[in-house]
Every structure is written in C-alpha cells, then in structure tokens.
Design an enzyme around this catalytic site. Structure first.
Site: not given
Length: 198
Positions: A90-92, A162, A145, A110
């Site tokens: 995932d993004c983080s 990202h 995000h 995030s």
C-alpha cells in the site's frame, strides 16, 4: 560645443581604459573579460548568459539517489492493502520499505508518516522527500496518501514514485494531474544531508 562633448567623453571612456590597463597585461586576458571590465553593467559573457538561460534539474544526494534507485526496482508491483513487501504494497507500506533500506523506520500509516521529519515548502522539495495528499475524499483535509519525490526535472516538474490502488507502484507528475493537485496537503523531509530527521 565640440570641445565640451570631447571633454565629457574623456571623462567616461578614459577611466575605463586606464583601469583596464593592468587587466590587459594580465596573463590569460581575453576580449570577453576585457569588454566586461569596461562595461560591467551592460555586458555579460556568453557563459553567464547561458547559465542564466538554462535551468538545471535538482541533483539528489547520494542517499536520496540510492532510495530512488531502490524504489524504482518495484515499478509495476501490484497494490496490496497493508502490504510492505515486493508481494504487494500500500502507499505507506511502500515508503516504509524504501526507507528501511537505509535504517530508517517510518510508521506504517500515511497519516503518521506526515508527522516525521520537517515540513518544507513545495518549492524546496528534492528527491527523497515525502509528499502527502488526501485520500478518496479530497475535501476531508486528512492525510490519506503518501509518495516519495523521485525527480525534479530541469523545468521544475516534480515527479513522485508511489503505490496506487489502480496502478500499483508507478511514477506520477502530481501537479500536472487533476486528481493529485487539489489533494496535496504538505511535503516533509526525513533526510537531511544524509542524516535522519526523524
């Protein structure tokens, strides 16, 4: 009248030539520098004109370059909610994995990552900095995000790498898109000259 004009010209031109005499005899003298000495406010060398006219890209620190190179290995990796490995991010989870490579432990959220390091203005960002955006609801004002700056081009365009729900790990130009630009919240620097800002 003619005498007066000649007198005025001698006041303007002769001091310049007199002041340039020593320069004229100096080793390495060339015409460009000679003219620049006599007319310093109205003349610039081709090198000066070229450097002023051509913008340059932001050169990343060695540590930031290593982070970007490492992150780029995962381009195309699928998105996975809660993921922190090459099996899916995932993004983080993606930014967390990247910074673990240099011994920095970012939290896996995030929102929590947006409290790390120091806040910087958008025109100060460089590779390795983090960008934060709202999530699906752009009016929420809450971080949802995170992405890492991967490049600042010669014309000042910011590129970020990202992990996205629809495209997995990818590179975007967030401030040229209708989706990310209005969702931007802030930028944070967790690297400073190769040292952690955590």
């Amino acid at each position: 009248m003619v005498k007066k004009c000649l007198y005025l010209l001698s006041l303007v031109i002769l001091p310049g030539f007199a002041g340039a005499q020593n320069f004229n005899d100096a080793p390495g003298h060339d015409d460009e520098k000679y003219v620049a000495l006599i007319f310093p406010k109205t003349y610039s060398t081709p090198e000066a004109r070229m450097s002023a006219a051509v913008p340059t890209a932001v050169v990343p620190t060695l540590e930031a370059k290593n982070l970007v190179d490492y992150a780029s290995r995962f381009l195309g990796t699928k998105y996975h909610s809660g993921g922190t490995t090459a099996n899916g991010f995932d993004c983080s989870g993606f930014t967390r994995n990247i910074f673990q490579q240099i011994g920095m432990e970012l939290p896996h959220s995030s929102s929590a990552q947006s409290n790390c390091g120091i806040k910087i203005d958008l025109d100060q960002v460089r590779p390795g900095d983090l960008l934060f955006f709202t999530g699906g609801n752009r009016k929420s004002g809450r971080v949802g995000h995170v992405a890492m700056v991967s490049e600042i081009t010669a014309d000042g365009e910011i590129r970020m790498i990202h992990s996205t729900i629809h495209g997995g790990v990818m590179v975007d130009t967030p401030f040229n898109t209708a989706y990310y630009k209005p969702r931007y919240i802030c930028a944070r620097r967790v690297l400073k000259d190769g040292r952690s800002e955590l």
